[in-house]
Enzyme design. Structure first.
Site, PDB file in Angstrom:
ATOM      1  N   LYS A 229       0.842   4.075  -2.866  1.00 16.08           N
ATOM      2  CA  LYS A 229       0.433   5.454  -2.556  1.00 16.08           C
ATOM      3  C   LYS A 229       1.589   6.436  -2.742  1.00 16.08           C
ATOM      4  CE  LYS A 229      -3.931   4.805  -1.417  1.00 16.08           C
ATOM      5  NZ  LYS A 229      -5.013   5.277  -2.296  1.00 16.08           N
TER       6      LYS A 229
ATOM      7  N   TYR B 249       0.840  -1.215   0.000  1.00 17.44           N
ATOM      8  CA  TYR B 249       0.000   0.000   0.000  1.00 17.44           C
ATOM      9  C   TYR B 249       0.872   1.262   0.000  1.00 17.44           C
ATOM     10  CZ  TYR B 249      -3.877   3.024   1.712  1.00 17.44           C
ATOM     11  OH  TYR B 249      -4.828   4.002   1.880  1.00 17.44           O
TER      12      TYR B 249
HETATM   13  P1  NAI Z   1     -13.415   2.313   1.593  1.00 17.26           P
HETATM   14  O1  NAI Z   1     -12.865   0.931   1.618  1.00 17.26           O
HETATM   15  O2  NAI Z   1     -14.483   2.668   2.541  1.00 17.26           O
HETATM   16  O3  NAI Z   1     -13.904   2.671   0.105  1.00 17.26           O
HETATM   17  C1  NAI Z   1     -13.129   2.359  -1.033  1.00 17.26           C
HETATM   18  C2  NAI Z   1     -14.078   2.154  -2.204  1.00 17.26           C
HETATM   19  O4  NAI Z   1     -13.300   1.785  -3.344  1.00 17.26           O
HETATM   20  C3  NAI Z   1     -15.085   1.047  -1.940  1.00 17.26           C
HETATM   21  O5  NAI Z   1     -16.385   1.478  -2.254  1.00 17.26           O
HETATM   22  C4  NAI Z   1     -14.614  -0.062  -2.851  1.00 17.26           C
HETATM   23  O6  NAI Z   1     -15.660  -0.913  -3.295  1.00 17.26           O
HETATM   24  C5  NAI Z   1     -13.994   0.731  -3.996  1.00 17.26           C
HETATM   25  N1  NAI Z   1     -13.081  -0.113  -4.767  1.00 17.26           N
HETATM   26  C6  NAI Z   1     -12.125  -0.948  -4.256  1.00 17.26           C
HETATM   27  N2  NAI Z   1     -11.555  -1.639  -5.263  1.00 17.26           N
HETATM   28  C7  NAI Z   1     -12.151  -1.250  -6.416  1.00 17.26           C
HETATM   29  C8  NAI Z   1     -12.006  -1.625  -7.776  1.00 17.26           C
HETATM   30  N3  NAI Z   1     -11.124  -2.549  -8.157  1.00 17.26           N
HETATM   31  N4  NAI Z   1     -12.795  -1.020  -8.694  1.00 17.26           N
HETATM   32  C9  NAI Z   1     -13.698  -0.086  -8.326  1.00 17.26           C
HETATM   33  N5  NAI Z   1     -13.898   0.302  -7.050  1.00 17.26           N
HETATM   34  C10 NAI Z   1     -13.124  -0.278  -6.107  1.00 17.26           C
HETATM   35  O7  NAI Z   1     -12.150   3.268   1.746  1.00 17.26           O
HETATM   36  P2  NAI Z   1     -12.051   4.804   2.192  1.00 17.26           P
HETATM   37  O8  NAI Z   1     -11.574   4.822   3.574  1.00 17.26           O
HETATM   38  O9  NAI Z   1     -13.272   5.547   1.828  1.00 17.26           O
HETATM   39  O10 NAI Z   1     -10.823   5.269   1.275  1.00 17.26           O
HETATM   40  C11 NAI Z   1     -10.954   5.978   0.067  1.00 17.26           C
HETATM   41  C12 NAI Z   1      -9.570   6.300  -0.463  1.00 17.26           C
HETATM   42  O11 NAI Z   1      -8.826   7.028   0.515  1.00 17.26           O
HETATM   43  C13 NAI Z   1      -8.741   5.056  -0.776  1.00 17.26           C
HETATM   44  O12 NAI Z   1      -7.933   5.316  -1.917  1.00 17.26           O
HETATM   45  C14 NAI Z   1      -7.866   4.910   0.451  1.00 17.26           C
HETATM   46  O13 NAI Z   1      -6.693   4.191   0.172  1.00 17.26           O
HETATM   47  C15 NAI Z   1      -7.603   6.362   0.789  1.00 17.26           C
HETATM   48  N6  NAI Z   1      -7.213   6.600   2.177  1.00 17.26           N
HETATM   49  C16 NAI Z   1      -8.101   6.406   3.218  1.00 17.26           C
HETATM   50  C17 NAI Z   1      -7.712   6.676   4.516  1.00 17.26           C
HETATM   51  C18 NAI Z   1      -8.634   6.522   5.680  1.00 17.26           C
HETATM   52  O14 NAI Z   1      -8.227   6.851   6.812  1.00 17.26           O
HETATM   53  N7  NAI Z   1      -9.866   6.080   5.517  1.00 17.26           N
HETATM   54  C19 NAI Z   1      -6.359   7.146   4.810  1.00 17.26           C
HETATM   55  C20 NAI Z   1      -5.525   7.318   3.660  1.00 17.26           C
HETATM   56  C21 NAI Z   1      -5.960   7.054   2.398  1.00 17.26           C
END
Ligand code: NAI
Length: 468
Positions: free
Chosen positions: A379, A375
């Site tokens: 990133k 990851y």
């Molecule tokens: P989450 O897991 O709640 O949502 C991620 C979404 O991406 C989900 O709806 C999932 O179905 C979708 N997804 C995953 N693989 C996919 C694919 N192959 N094709 C299409 N859609 C796909 O995650 P969250 O927390 O909302 O994170 C959103 C972004 O922010 C991500 O890129 C994550 O890495 C990044 N992030 C989040 C942090 C946090 O504290 N929540 C911290 C740092 C980065």
């Protein structure tokens, strides 16, 4: 996810207990309540060091708010402050300051030597304790990369350390400190960024440095519907941060195409249905995904103005224990897919002129994280991609990244309790962010007046103690 500690510590008994035990006492952050809320209110003090270049622009931006604008006098070195516009009232810093200030703004863009850094002390020393809770410190400097002489570059770079240290001192009040470095003659690009950093929209952004370059004259924004008439593609939009991005861009007037994996279609349709958007079920790692996405955009909207690469996954294991597919999936979703989608959209002319690409990195991509070699690698790659693309994109298209810290979502709710609690507290604001904090920063990047904001990686992390 709710933060019980934050609620408890803000009750009278909880506050006393936390103080006597030396525990963190986070101040609840004030986020945007109404879209027509002024970007700043109350008493705002503006100051400037010698040779300040942005002071009259700042005065004009502030004049568009209902704030009571004051300019600082009191020492020779602050004499430039008076150029803040004729609406500003004088504020003599040689007498004790007895007004609560909602923002302290300092134009340091003209500082040419380390000796002139004294202007920072002269302005902030008598005023910093008068900053209200949820207050804002904003410093404007000149991009050190554009400084030809070493003493000037030193003075301008020094602003970064200063602002980061201030952020750590004022964080417990829920206040933030940020720095904007402008390129020479790019003062006319300040509007959307000054508004963002002074407003409740940037509640969880602190200790950040943004570079603003020259661009075509920024168009005045309609603060209530800055994105009206624009079309956005948001990946991973069925939940968490992605759902909030979709809702926030729609709130600001954009039509949103939300995309997520086929099993999430029902949830996705709930999100897009509520904002009159369109839903597309697609796995972005599918070989055919770039073409299918481009076909969908071509048929439904004829093009997009914003591409928000939000979809992401974690597959944590220490490197020696990591199965091959954990590595491959994490790189594919978080990094490779973004590049392939952008390539296809560019190739087919579906990203409109003055478009915006926004990628989501992570603090893990900046600092590295135990058990997240895959990851962190992906990133970090996102940052490299953004910085390289920013130099290549044409037709007014910009690309920037957000690196979220600890944001309260299902992804972070799945963490073990102790790691989750550490993640929440290890930042200057001593609390986790909300998905809307990331979404608001993306809306600022997308603003038509943010044309000069290109190639930046802004952390939405409450000034996490991790990373630089
Ligand atoms: P989450 O897991 O709640 O949502 C991620 C979404 O991406 C989900 O709806 C999932 O179905 C979708 N997804 C995953 N693989 C996919 C694919 N192959 N094709 C299409 N859609 C796909 O995650 P969250 O927390 O909302 O994170 C959103 C972004 O922010 C991500 O890129 C994550 O890495 C990044 N992030 C989040 C942090 C946090 O504290 N929540 C911290 C740092 C980065």
């Amino acid at each position: 996810m709710s933060d019980l500690y934050l609620k408890l510590v803000n009750t009278p008994v909880g506050k006393t207990a936390a103080q006597s035990l030396g525990l963190p006492s986070p101040n609840p952050l004030k986020r945007l309540k109404r879209v027509d809320q002024p970007f700043v209110e109350g008493d705002v003090l503006i100051g400037a060091g010698p040779g300040a270049k942005a002071i009259s622009t700042l005065g004009a931006i502030l004049a568009a708010s209902p704030a009571n604008l004051h300019h600082a006098t009191g020492t020779e070195i602050l004499s430039e402050s008076a150029k803040a516009g004729n609406k500003a009232k004088t504020f003599d810093l040689s007498s004790p300051v007895d007004t609560k200030l909602s923002a302290l703004i300092f134009d340091a863009s003209g500082l040419k030597t380390p000796q002139e850094l004294r202007a920072l002390y002269d302005f902030f020393h008598p005023t910093i304790r008068k900053l209200a809770s949820n207050g804002r410190v904003l410093v404007i400097g000149q991009d050190p990369h554009s400084c030809r002489k070493a003493p000037q570059a030193a003075a301008q770079q020094a602003l970064e350390g200063f602002v980061r240290a201030v952020g750590k001192e004022i964080g417990k009040k829920g206040s933030t400190a940020n720095l904007i470095w402008i390129a020479p003659n790019a003062e006319n690009q300040l509007d959307s960024s000054v508004r963002f950093f002074l407003s409740a929209r940037s509640a969880y952004v602190s200790g950040q440095t943004v570079r603003i370059g020259k661009a075509d004259e920024a168009k005045a924004t309609n603060p209530v519907a800055a994105l009206a008439g624009k079309v956005a593609l948001v990946t991973g939009a069925s939940r968490g941060i992605g759902a909030s991005i979709a809702e926030t861009l729609a709130r600001d007037g954009a039509t949103v195409i939300g995309l997520d994996i086929p099993p999430a279609l029902e949830e996705l349709q709930k999100v897009t249905g509520a904002i009159k958007g369109k839903a597309m079920a697609c796995d972005i790692t599918d070989e055919k995904a770039p073409k299918l996405i481009a076909d969908f955009i071509e048929k439904e909207t004829g093009g997009v103005d914003f591409v928000i690469h939000n979809a992401g996954i974690t597959r944590d294991k220490t490197l020696g224990n990591m199965p091959e597919h954990f590595w491959d999936m994490t790189i594919a979703v978080n990094l490779t897919a973004e590049e392939l989608i952008d390539e296809e959209l560019a190739h087919r002319g579906l990203l409109k002129d003055n478009g915006r690409i926004v990628c989501i990195s992570s603090i893990s991509g900046i600092a590295g994280n135990f058990g997240q070699t895959n990851y962190s690698c992906a990133k970090s790659g996102v940052i490299g991609y953004v910085e390289a693309m920013a130099k290549q994109l044409k037709n007014g298209i910009t690309i920037n990244a957000i690196a979220p810290g600890f944001i309260e979502t299902q992804m972070t709710a799945a963490m073990p309790f102790t790691i989750r609690e550490a993640g929440r507290r290890m930042n200057s604001l001593s609390q986790g962010g909300q998905p809307v904090d990331v979404a608001e920063a993306i809306a600022w990047y997308c603003n038509p007046a943010s044309a000069g904001v290109n190639g930046n990686v802004v952390r939405v992390c409450g000034q996490s103690l991790i990373g630089k």
